[in-house]
Enzyme design. Structure first.
Site, short mmCIF file in Angstrom:
data_model
loop_
_atom_site.label_atom_id
_atom_site.label_comp_id
_atom_site.label_asym_id
_atom_site.label_seq_id
_atom_site.Cartn_x
_atom_site.Cartn_y
_atom_site.Cartn_z
N SER A 145 0.85 -1.18 0.00
CA SER A 145 0.00 0.00 0.00
C SER A 145 0.89 1.24 0.00
CB SER A 145 -0.93 -0.03 1.21
OG SER A 145 -1.78 1.09 1.24
N TYR A 159 -5.41 8.15 -6.21
CA TYR A 159 -4.43 7.16 -5.78
C TYR A 159 -4.79 6.62 -4.40
CZ TYR A 159 0.04 5.18 -4.28
OH TYR A 159 1.01 4.33 -3.81
N LYS A 163 -5.82 2.71 -2.64
CA LYS A 163 -5.10 2.11 -1.51
C LYS A 163 -5.99 1.98 -0.28
CE LYS A 163 -1.15 1.60 -3.63
NZ LYS A 163 -0.64 0.25 -3.98
#
Length: 288
Positions: A145, A159, A163
């Site tokens: 991650s 983004y 994650k």
């Protein structure tokens, strides 16, 4: 078969399946595993990108071509590794890339493609290896991650969303598979000297001038860090192996001073806000 040669059936040590193994964290983790005497099935979109790793360890590295966003190929690779070795001891979901853009700027296509890469691909690989790990009563799943998987800031919402999703899935997974002896580790690196911020690796959305003040600095600063990041991928790989070998493997492992500092500050701020609004939170049940 994905390679021109047949891998040895008697693997030394553990058998690792590592995605994105041609560079960065993936390559560093592969080299660390190989240094302990383990065997690595190294996956990358381009098999040629793995030539250097194979040349250095011809007897214990098996290169496979794998686009993790292709579910059929994911299933085929896991089946091949099981055919070759009869087990997958460690799965490392590492393939990924960055995206900079305000929430209003990023397109549906950019967001969906990144979610396929960072969430649906790792989810498919995880589901594919779990039956084999459960039947053996052992195994480990490593999800690469980011500190951006624990908190977010302007310019990295897309983004971080991918994650965050991966971490939520993995936290539930850790509770589900603990009774089967399967370890689960979420790695949250800060800025490391990988190709993440390099030319061609970091995606950027088309800019809207209104966000120049909040997102503009990230657009400029992140690419400028390429090759200057404080984090050492070799040390990161050693820390990951140490965490996997520990009696009590942590669920989350921040890596780097920047990650440790930012995550601790975020946790403090989150707790402070929760306590400040605790009376309101608690005053929303039905009255007795």
């Amino acid at each position: 078969m994905s390679t021109e040669r047949s891998p040895a059936r008697d693997a030394a040590g553990r058998v690792w399946l590592i995605t994105g193994a041609s560079s960065g964290f993936g390559q560093a983790i592969a080299e660390a595993a190989l240094a302990t005497g383990d065997t690595v099935v190294a996956a990358a979109r381009s098999i040629e990108a793995l030539d250097r790793l194979v040349a250095a360890h011809p007897d214990r590295v098996v290169p496979v071509a794998l686009d993790v966003t292709d579910p059929a190929r994911v299933a085929a690779v896991v089946a091949e590794v099981m055919l070759w070795y009869g087990r997958i001891d460690v799965l490392v979901n590492n393939a990924g890339r960055g995206l900079v853009g305000a929430v209003e700027e990023i397109t549906d296509r950019q967001l969906r493609e990144l979610m396929e890469l960072h969430f649906f691909g790792p989810a498919a690989l995880t589901r594919a290896v779990l039956p084999h790990m459960r039947s053996r009563g052992s195994g480990a799943i490593v999800q690469m991650s980011s500190m951006g998987g624990r908190f977010s800031f302007a310019g990295v919402g897309g983004y971080s969303a991918t994650k965050f999703a991966l971490e939520g899935l993995t936290e539930a997974l850790s509770h589900e598979v603990a009774p089967f002896g399967i370890k689960v580790l979420i790695v949250e690196p800060g800025a490391f000297r990988t190709s993440f911020a390099g030319a061609g690796a970091l995606l950027q959305s088309a800019a809207i001038p209104a966000y120049e003040e909040t997102v503009g600095p990230v657009r400029t600063a992140l690419p400028s860090t390429d090759g200057k990041q404080p984090g050492d991928p070799v040390k990161a790989a050693a820390a990951i192996l140490a965490a996997l070998d520990a009696k009590e493997t942590p669920l989350r492992l921040p890596l780097g001073n920047d990650s440790a500092d930012a995550i601790l500050a975020h946790l403090d701020a989150t707790r402070e806000e929760a306590l400040a609004w605790e009376p309101v939170s608690r005053d929303t049940d039905f009255d007795d």
